[in-house]
Write an enzyme that holds these catalytic residues in place. Sequence first.
Site, PDB file in Angstrom:
ATOM      1  N   HIS A 140      13.529  44.386  10.829  1.00 16.61           N
ATOM      2  CA  HIS A 140      13.525  43.702  12.600  1.00 16.61           C
ATOM      3  C   HIS A 140      12.955  44.903  13.216  1.00 16.61           C
ATOM      4  O   HIS A 140      11.872  43.993  14.377  1.00 16.61           O
ATOM      5  CB  HIS A 140      14.870  44.185  12.742  1.00 16.61           C
ATOM      6  CG  HIS A 140      15.802  42.900  12.855  1.00 16.61           C
ATOM      7  ND1 HIS A 140      16.790  42.710  12.354  1.00 16.61           N
ATOM      8  CD2 HIS A 140      15.379  41.111  12.430  1.00 16.61           C
ATOM      9  CE1 HIS A 140      17.291  41.812  11.622  1.00 16.61           C
ATOM     10  NE2 HIS A 140      15.899  41.085  11.919  1.00 16.61           N
TER      11      HIS A 140
ATOM     12  N   LYS B 169      29.545  30.682  13.811  1.00 13.89           N
ATOM     13  CA  LYS B 169      28.988  31.646  13.094  1.00 13.89           C
ATOM     14  C   LYS B 169      30.286  32.846  12.648  1.00 13.89           C
ATOM     15  O   LYS B 169      30.607  33.357  13.980  1.00 13.89           O
ATOM     16  CB  LYS B 169      28.087  32.596  13.390  1.00 13.89           C
ATOM     17  CG  LYS B 169      26.806  32.033  11.989  1.00 13.89           C
ATOM     18  CD  LYS B 169      25.723  32.652  11.875  1.00 13.89           C
ATOM     19  CE  LYS B 169      24.677  31.806  10.817  1.00 13.89           C
ATOM     20  NZ  LYS B 169      23.060  32.901  11.352  1.00 13.89           N
TER      21      LYS B 169
ATOM     22  N   ARG C  69       8.450  36.640   6.255  1.00 11.95           N
ATOM     23  CA  ARG C  69       8.345  37.848   5.394  1.00 11.95           C
ATOM     24  C   ARG C  69       7.779  36.895   3.890  1.00 11.95           C
ATOM     25  O   ARG C  69       7.117  37.627   3.400  1.00 11.95           O
ATOM     26  CB  ARG C  69       9.724  38.275   4.733  1.00 11.95           C
ATOM     27  CG  ARG C  69      10.862  38.974   6.141  1.00 11.95           C
ATOM     28  CD  ARG C  69      12.118  38.659   6.010  1.00 11.95           C
ATOM     29  NE  ARG C  69      12.864  37.435   5.766  1.00 11.95           N
ATOM     30  CZ  ARG C  69      13.486  37.151   5.912  1.00 11.95           C
ATOM     31  NH1 ARG C  69      15.141  38.393   6.431  1.00 11.95           N
ATOM     32  NH2 ARG C  69      14.428  36.394   5.736  1.00 11.95           N
TER      33      ARG C  69
ATOM     34  N   SER D  12      19.189  40.255   6.756  1.00 11.50           N
ATOM     35  CA  SER D  12      20.288  40.868   7.480  1.00 11.50           C
ATOM     36  C   SER D  12      21.384  39.862   6.141  1.00 11.50           C
ATOM     37  O   SER D  12      22.682  41.139   5.652  1.00 11.50           O
ATOM     38  CB  SER D  12      20.535  40.380   8.474  1.00 11.50           C
ATOM     39  OG  SER D  12      20.145  40.668   9.592  1.00 11.50           O
TER      40      SER D  12
HETATM   41  O1  PNS Z   1      17.658  35.477  13.362  1.00 14.47           O
HETATM   42  P1  PNS Z   1      17.828  34.433  12.505  1.00 14.47           P
HETATM   43  O2  PNS Z   1      19.225  34.372  12.645  1.00 14.47           O
HETATM   44  O3  PNS Z   1      17.402  33.500  11.974  1.00 14.47           O
HETATM   45  O4  PNS Z   1      17.384  33.484  14.922  1.00 14.47           O
HETATM   46  C1  PNS Z   1      17.810  32.147  14.386  1.00 14.47           C
HETATM   47  C2  PNS Z   1      17.564  32.192  15.932  1.00 14.47           C
HETATM   48  C3  PNS Z   1      18.383  32.731  17.134  1.00 14.47           C
HETATM   49  C4  PNS Z   1      16.102  32.369  16.576  1.00 14.47           C
HETATM   50  C5  PNS Z   1      17.624  30.670  16.489  1.00 14.47           C
HETATM   51  O5  PNS Z   1      18.583  29.786  16.116  1.00 14.47           O
HETATM   52  C6  PNS Z   1      17.659  29.706  17.659  1.00 14.47           C
HETATM   53  O6  PNS Z   1      16.627  30.270  18.024  1.00 14.47           O
HETATM   54  N1  PNS Z   1      18.508  28.986  18.568  1.00 14.47           N
HETATM   55  C7  PNS Z   1      18.766  29.038  19.358  1.00 14.47           C
HETATM   56  C8  PNS Z   1      18.826  27.604  19.844  1.00 14.47           C
HETATM   57  C9  PNS Z   1      17.925  26.710  19.960  1.00 14.47           C
HETATM   58  O7  PNS Z   1      17.315  27.107  20.879  1.00 14.47           O
HETATM   59  N2  PNS Z   1      17.738  26.019  18.448  1.00 14.47           N
HETATM   60  C10 PNS Z   1      16.643  24.928  18.630  1.00 14.47           C
HETATM   61  C11 PNS Z   1      15.953  25.645  17.869  1.00 14.47           C
HETATM   62  S1  PNS Z   1      14.209  24.783  17.809  1.00 14.47           S
END
Ligand code: PNS
Length: 164
Positions: free
Chosen positions: A17, A41, A94, A132
Amino acid sequence: MRRAIYPGSFDPVTNGHLDIIERGCKLFDEIIIAILVNPDKQPFFSIEERRQMLEEVLKTIQRRNCVLRVDDFEGLLVHYAVAQEANAIVRGIRAISDYEYELQMALMNRRLEPSIETVFMMPAETYSYVSSRLVKEVFQLGGELDGLVPPLVDARMKEKVKKG
Ligand code: PNS
């Protein structure tokens, strides 16, 4: 003024990150590191703990003139990005395996909010396998985390397990 949102769970923040944030600093004047509040979660670290660790470790990176801010958000990412007047969402990719999911999210976000661009960035190869999720798994099974997470995160993980 180019402002980006770097969203994620950051449970915990890894060196991968931080590598992406450093690279993002070459492109943006401000990056908001936005932690998703996800009631579904069960996290290892609370939002407050993640926020505090991020604030500490961000002091150690090469940020050039880029302003770095840590925040948390609930609900749709694009709503949050618009509220913050951001131009872009930054995501790290990645490997090809990340691409499918990331592309889906980027296209859905574009459909929901065409004014926000998603920028994919590649971390250094050293971090191409760091996540993570794997960091937590390795830690919970007694493996060493040197070089995978900042020393502060390693220490906090150990403290947390000691406290129980
Ligand atoms: O670190 P992560 O868990 O891969 O992050 C995922 C994240 C936070 C980017 C994604 O889950 C997100 O944007 N969640 C917010 C809800 C949202 O906007 N959902 C529609 C996405 S298409």
